[in-house]
Design a protein around this motif. Structure first.
Motif, short mmCIF file in Angstrom:
data_model
loop_
_atom_site.label_atom_id
_atom_site.label_comp_id
_atom_site.label_asym_id
_atom_site.label_seq_id
_atom_site.Cartn_x
_atom_site.Cartn_y
_atom_site.Cartn_z
N THR A 10 0.81 -1.22 0.00
CA THR A 10 0.00 0.00 0.00
C THR A 10 0.85 1.27 0.00
OG1 THR A 10 -0.19 0.06 2.43
CG2 THR A 10 -1.91 -1.15 1.21
N ALA A 11 2.14 1.15 -0.07
CA ALA A 11 3.03 2.32 0.01
C ALA A 11 2.69 3.37 -1.05
CB ALA A 11 4.49 1.90 -0.11
N ASN A 12 2.44 2.95 -2.28
CA ASN A 12 2.11 3.90 -3.34
C ASN A 12 0.80 4.64 -3.05
OD1 ASN A 12 4.42 3.34 -4.79
ND2 ASN A 12 3.41 1.81 -6.08
N TYR A 13 -0.19 3.93 -2.53
CA TYR A 13 -1.46 4.57 -2.17
C TYR A 13 -1.25 5.58 -1.05
CZ TYR A 13 -3.63 0.79 -4.85
OH TYR A 13 -4.00 -0.08 -5.84
N HIS A 14 -0.49 5.18 -0.06
CA HIS A 14 -0.19 6.06 1.07
C HIS A 14 0.50 7.34 0.59
CE1 HIS A 14 2.27 7.44 4.52
NE2 HIS A 14 1.15 7.21 5.17
N ASN A 15 1.47 7.18 -0.27
CA ASN A 15 2.18 8.34 -0.81
C ASN A 15 1.25 9.23 -1.64
OD1 ASN A 15 4.55 7.47 0.39
ND2 ASN A 15 5.29 6.45 -1.46
N GLU A 16 0.35 8.61 -2.40
CA GLU A 16 -0.55 9.39 -3.23
C GLU A 16 -1.52 10.24 -2.40
OE1 GLU A 16 -3.71 8.98 -6.94
OE2 GLU A 16 -2.53 7.22 -6.36
N ILE A 17 -2.08 9.66 -1.33
CA ILE A 17 -3.00 10.45 -0.51
C ILE A 17 -2.24 11.55 0.23
CG2 ILE A 17 -3.02 8.91 1.52
CD1 ILE A 17 -5.95 11.04 0.13
N GLU A 18 -1.03 11.28 0.66
CA GLU A 18 -0.25 12.33 1.32
C GLU A 18 0.05 13.47 0.34
OE1 GLU A 18 3.21 11.01 3.46
OE2 GLU A 18 1.95 10.47 5.17
N THR A 19 0.31 13.13 -0.90
CA THR A 19 0.55 14.16 -1.92
C THR A 19 -0.72 14.97 -2.16
OG1 THR A 19 2.27 12.84 -2.97
CG2 THR A 19 1.24 14.55 -4.32
N LYS A 20 -1.86 14.29 -2.34
CA LYS A 20 -3.11 15.00 -2.62
C LYS A 20 -3.53 15.91 -1.46
CE LYS A 20 -6.15 13.61 -5.54
NZ LYS A 20 -7.23 12.96 -6.26
N LEU A 21 -3.21 15.49 -0.23
CA LEU A 21 -3.58 16.31 0.93
C LEU A 21 -2.45 17.26 1.34
CD1 LEU A 21 -5.52 13.71 3.09
CD2 LEU A 21 -6.45 15.55 1.69
N GLU A 22 -1.37 17.23 0.57
CA GLU A 22 -0.23 18.14 0.77
C GLU A 22 0.35 18.06 2.19
OE1 GLU A 22 -0.77 21.73 -2.20
OE2 GLU A 22 -2.51 21.61 -0.83
N SER A 23 0.45 16.84 2.70
CA SER A 23 0.96 16.63 4.05
C SER A 23 2.37 17.14 4.25
CB SER A 23 0.92 15.13 4.39
OG SER A 23 -0.40 14.65 4.29
N ASN A 24 3.16 17.14 3.19
CA ASN A 24 4.55 17.60 3.29
C ASN A 24 4.63 19.05 3.76
OD1 ASN A 24 3.40 18.27 0.69
ND2 ASN A 24 5.42 18.98 0.08
N LYS A 25 3.59 19.84 3.51
CA LYS A 25 3.58 21.24 3.91
C LYS A 25 3.59 21.41 5.43
CE LYS A 25 1.34 23.32 -0.09
NZ LYS A 25 0.26 24.23 -0.50
N LEU A 26 3.19 20.36 6.14
CA LEU A 26 3.23 20.42 7.60
C LEU A 26 4.63 20.71 8.12
CD1 LEU A 26 1.03 17.41 8.72
CD2 LEU A 26 0.82 19.75 9.54
#
Length: 184
Positions: A10-26
């Motif tokens: 599920t790593a790719n799915y996890h990365n995709e949702i983090e990208t869509k929700l812009e989690s890196n901006k935290l």
């Protein structure tokens, strides 16, 4: 071991949702109130679609062993939405879970998001507009988060051991991630 299998698959799915929700901006200081509001609304819709569907497949043993698990996170996230005066988003979707193993795959996605949620809550408390908010959803496990997650992983590793079960649990996680991504 199922938990390792799920993490890898599920790593790719996890990365995709983090990208869509812009989690890196935290972590770079650019996360906005709007990012947080979107994250809450997307997770709210996801929980509305999945929580009851998952509960329909749980056995008494599941509920007893996972006593630390909160199976009603929808009520918590609705408190956060109300506190922020946000509207609930609505999507015409139903969880398409076929069996208990798939339900546990979806629950893996929900419970796994709590690990990130704890970090999110701690980080957002540093934002002036959010520092006094409750974070009922992202922070509800508090110091019990680690133990709750370990108990959950140990249980699914014991309960689902055949190749067919591994595939079914993954299928449930995949369905859950795909819906979560589509809501974002």
């Amino acid at each position: 071991m199922l938990s390792n299998y799920l993490k890898e698959k599920t790593a790719n799915y996890h990365n995709e949702i983090e990208t869509k929700l812009e989690s890196n901006k935290l972590f770079d200081g650019t996360f906005s109130d709007g990012n947080y509001y979107k994250m809450l609304q997307v997770n709210h819709q996801f929980l509305k679609v999945y929580e009851n569907a998952i509960k329909n497949f749980l056995t008494t043993k599941d509920i007893d062993v996972l006593a630390q698990t909160n199976f009603d996170k929808t009520a918590l996230i609705e408190k956060d939405l109300q506190e922020l005066n946000l509207n609930n988003l609505t999507f015409e979707t139903e969880a398409n879970l076929s069996n208990r193993a798939e339900a546990f795959g979806a629950l893996y996605v929900i419970e796994g998001s709590m690990l990130g949620g704890n970090v999110i809550a701690k980080t957002l408390k540093k934002y002036p507009n959010l520092e006094h908010k409750s974070f009922n959803y992202f922070g509800h496990y508090g110091e019990n988060l680690g133990q709750s997650w370990k108990t959950f992983l140990a249980y699914i590793n014991e309960e689902f051991t055949t190749e067919e079960e591994l595939n079914q649990v993954f299928e449930g996680a995949k369905k859950a991630y795909e819906d979560l991504i589509s809501f974002a």
